[in-house]
Design a protein around this motif. Structure first.
Motif, mmCIF file in Angstrom:
data_model
loop_
_atom_site.group_PDB
_atom_site.id
_atom_site.type_symbol
_atom_site.label_atom_id
_atom_site.label_comp_id
_atom_site.label_asym_id
_atom_site.label_seq_id
_atom_site.Cartn_x
_atom_site.Cartn_y
_atom_site.Cartn_z
ATOM 1 N N LEU A 128 11.101 10.802 26.949
ATOM 2 C CA LEU A 128 11.521 9.766 27.903
ATOM 3 C C LEU A 128 11.632 10.296 29.332
ATOM 4 N N ARG A 129 11.266 11.545 29.557
ATOM 5 C CA ARG A 129 11.568 12.189 30.839
ATOM 6 C C ARG A 129 10.899 11.534 32.040
ATOM 7 N N ASN A 130 9.805 10.816 31.829
ATOM 8 C CA ASN A 130 9.117 10.162 32.954
ATOM 9 C C ASN A 130 9.404 8.661 33.022
ATOM 10 N N ALA A 131 10.391 8.203 32.284
ATOM 11 C CA ALA A 131 10.672 6.761 32.198
ATOM 12 C C ALA A 131 11.631 6.270 33.269
ATOM 13 N N ASN A 132 12.125 7.164 34.116
ATOM 14 C CA ASN A 132 13.059 6.789 35.191
ATOM 15 C C ASN A 132 14.345 6.191 34.640
ATOM 16 N N TYR A 133 14.828 6.765 33.531
ATOM 17 C CA TYR A 133 16.076 6.318 32.931
ATOM 18 C C TYR A 133 17.262 7.110 33.473
ATOM 19 N N ASP A 134 18.388 6.446 33.567
ATOM 20 C CA ASP A 134 19.664 7.102 33.778
ATOM 21 C C ASP A 134 20.622 6.582 32.707
ATOM 22 N N TYR A 135 21.831 7.094 32.662
ATOM 23 C CA TYR A 135 22.736 6.716 31.582
ATOM 24 C C TYR A 135 24.190 6.806 32.024
ATOM 25 N N ILE A 136 25.007 6.090 31.293
ATOM 26 C CA ILE A 136 26.471 6.152 31.414
ATOM 27 C C ILE A 136 27.005 6.265 29.999
ATOM 28 N N MET A 137 27.988 7.130 29.783
ATOM 29 C CA MET A 137 28.513 7.296 28.428
ATOM 30 C C MET A 137 30.019 7.500 28.443
ATOM 31 N N THR A 138 30.610 7.451 27.260
ATOM 32 C CA THR A 138 32.037 7.653 27.104
ATOM 33 C C THR A 138 32.329 9.113 26.750
ATOM 34 N N VAL A 141 21.829 3.438 28.344
ATOM 35 C CA VAL A 141 20.679 3.946 29.087
ATOM 36 C C VAL A 141 20.037 2.774 29.809
ATOM 37 N N TYR A 142 19.639 2.983 31.056
ATOM 38 C CA TYR A 142 19.056 1.873 31.803
ATOM 39 C C TYR A 142 17.944 2.370 32.721
ATOM 40 N N SER A 143 16.952 1.509 32.920
ATOM 41 C CA SER A 143 15.893 1.780 33.884
ATOM 42 C C SER A 143 16.436 1.548 35.287
ATOM 43 N N GLN A 144 16.257 2.522 36.157
ATOM 44 C CA GLN A 144 16.792 2.410 37.513
ATOM 45 C C GLN A 144 16.074 1.350 38.336
ATOM 46 N N GLY A 145 14.932 0.866 37.843
ATOM 47 C CA GLY A 145 14.240 -0.215 38.520
ATOM 48 C C GLY A 145 14.645 -1.586 38.038
ATOM 49 N N SER A 146 15.440 -1.641 36.952
ATOM 50 C CA SER A 146 15.821 -2.919 36.349
ATOM 51 C C SER A 146 17.301 -3.230 36.461
ATOM 52 N N PHE A 147 18.112 -2.194 36.690
ATOM 53 C CA PHE A 147 19.556 -2.369 36.641
ATOM 54 C C PHE A 147 20.213 -1.386 37.599
ATOM 55 N N ALA A 148 21.134 -1.912 38.408
ATOM 56 C CA ALA A 148 21.868 -1.080 39.368
ATOM 57 C C ALA A 148 23.357 -1.165 39.047
ATOM 58 N N PRO A 149 23.954 -0.117 38.457
ATOM 59 C CA PRO A 149 25.369 -0.167 38.093
ATOM 60 C C PRO A 149 26.279 -0.392 39.297
ATOM 61 N N ILE A 150 27.301 -1.188 39.082
ATOM 62 C CA ILE A 150 28.324 -1.449 40.098
ATOM 63 C C ILE A 150 29.649 -0.806 39.701
ATOM 64 N N ASN A 151 29.996 -0.964 38.418
ATOM 65 C CA ASN A 151 31.283 -0.477 37.954
ATOM 66 C C ASN A 151 31.166 -0.107 36.477
ATOM 67 N N HIS A 152 31.935 0.877 36.049
ATOM 68 C CA HIS A 152 31.958 1.209 34.617
ATOM 69 C C HIS A 152 33.230 1.962 34.289
ATOM 70 N N TYR A 153 33.690 1.771 33.052
ATOM 71 C CA TYR A 153 34.855 2.512 32.582
ATOM 72 C C TYR A 153 34.947 2.403 31.060
ATOM 73 N N PRO A 154 35.627 3.379 30.436
ATOM 74 C CA PRO A 154 35.856 3.303 28.992
ATOM 75 C C PRO A 154 37.091 2.477 28.692
ATOM 76 N N ILE A 155 37.087 1.802 27.569
ATOM 77 C CA ILE A 155 38.251 1.070 27.087
ATOM 78 C C ILE A 155 38.786 1.846 25.884
ATOM 79 N N ARG A 156 39.914 2.509 26.059
ATOM 80 C CA ARG A 156 40.477 3.370 25.026
ATOM 81 C C ARG A 156 41.131 2.532 23.916
ATOM 82 N N ILE A 157 40.954 2.961 22.692
ATOM 83 C CA ILE A 157 41.553 2.308 21.531
ATOM 84 C C ILE A 157 42.689 3.210 21.032
#
Length: 316
Positions: free
Chosen positions: A95-105, A118-134
């Motif tokens: 996947l190294r040439n797919a222009n992917y980035d990721y966010i994880m917990t 995992v998201y394509s940087q040409g299709s999605f631009a993150p604004i905010n993210h956080y984990p929800i702890r259980i």
């Protein structure tokens, strides 16, 4: 009179439980000895890189639609160990040439497994993210966080994504049901907050719920004006769900969306490409080709098959 012009854009979303995507190094804070060179699985650097490329192949094959092919725009992953694994998957594997980035917990799960988006940087631009702890209840082991990510899609609209990996049924479905309900309760609280803050939010929830489509946990989530679009998803090569247990197909993996996304959805299916399957010699038909069958190394993919949902987005 003005003329309205729009461009249509295909958005492909994938959900996949990778089944133990561990690196081969021991984390002294986690119970991951099984997936090390000295562990019971004899998990080596070479097996690790084969696993990475196999997961990549499964993801790539989700972009095939008839005679057309496009890389998926977004992938929700369960059972990934850590940041280095996700870096290797997106930056060093097939996947190294797919222009992917990721966010994880970074969850307190005892084995060290997490969820990622995992998201394509040409299709999605993150604004905010956080984990929800259980916070565990009595008798419950620490479990995976819910991952929340919001971002802008090509239409300029905001997409709210939740990635879920609920506690397993190990120890009995009835006994562990309150553990999964706790996850559902926290997820529903977050969904209710979105509805209070936004009018008709675009909500997409995906992951391994360890609960079937007609189960109480999934039904509880869908009561928030949401639809489980994967409830009846099947494949083209014999899969009647994403998971096969003792000869019976079913799905514990789900993709659930808000009403605002329903009219944009083209369809949902199980990706059961032939190379992801093997013959089920005991029960007949086919089954997912796993990395291990019992303790025998098979160099396969996962015990789960990917879910693929396609949307037609319109940009005016």
């Amino acid at each position: 009179m003005g003329i309205s012009i729009f461009l249509a854009s295909l958005f492909t979303f994938v959900e996949l439980n990778c089944e133990n995507l561990f690196d081969y190094r021991h984390d002294s804070l986690k119970m991951d000895i099984e997936f090390t060179p000295d562990g019971d699985r004899r998990w080596t650097r070479y097996k690790y890189w084969d696993k990475l490329d196999n997961v990549a192949k499964a993801i790539i094959s989700c972009g095939i639609d008839g005679n057309d092919w496009n890389m998926p725009d977004m992938i929700a992953l369960c059972e990934v160990e850590n940041d280095s694994v996700m870096h290797d998957l997106t930056k060093r594997s097939l996947l190294r040439n797919a222009n992917y980035d990721y966010i994880m917990t970074d969850s307190p799960d005892e084995r060290g497994i997490d969820v990622a988006l995992v998201y394509s940087q040409g299709s999605f631009a993150p604004i905010n993210h956080y984990p929800i702890r259980i916070n565990p209840i009595k008798g419950m082991r620490p479990t995976r966080d819910i991952l929340y990510v919001s971002g802008q899609i090509i239409t300029g609209d905001t997409l709210h994504v939740f990635v879920v990996h609920a506690p397993s049924r190990y120890g009995g479905e009835k006994r562990t049901r309150p553990h999964r309900k706790l996850v559902a309760d926290r997820l529903c609280e977050a969904i209710d907050s979105l509805y209070n803050l936004h009018k008709n939010p675009n909500i997409l929830i995906a992951g391994d719920f360890n609960d079937y489509a007609d189960g109480l946990i999934v039904k509880q989530v869908c009561m928030r004006e949401l639809t489980n679009v994967s409830a009846n998803a099947t494949g083209d090569n014999g899969a009647k769900g994403t998971y096969k247990y003792k000869g019976a197909w079913n799905s514990v993996d789900h993709v659930i969306i808000s009403r605002s996304l329903l009219d944009k959805m083209l369809g949902c299916k199980v990706n059961d490409a032939a190379f992801l399957l093997e013959d089920d010699e005991k029960y007949g038909g086919v089954q997912p080709l796993r990395t291990y069958r019992a303790w025998k190394y098979r160099n396969g993919f996962s015990d789960h098959l990917p879910l693929v949902v396609q949307f037609q987005l319109r940009r005016y």
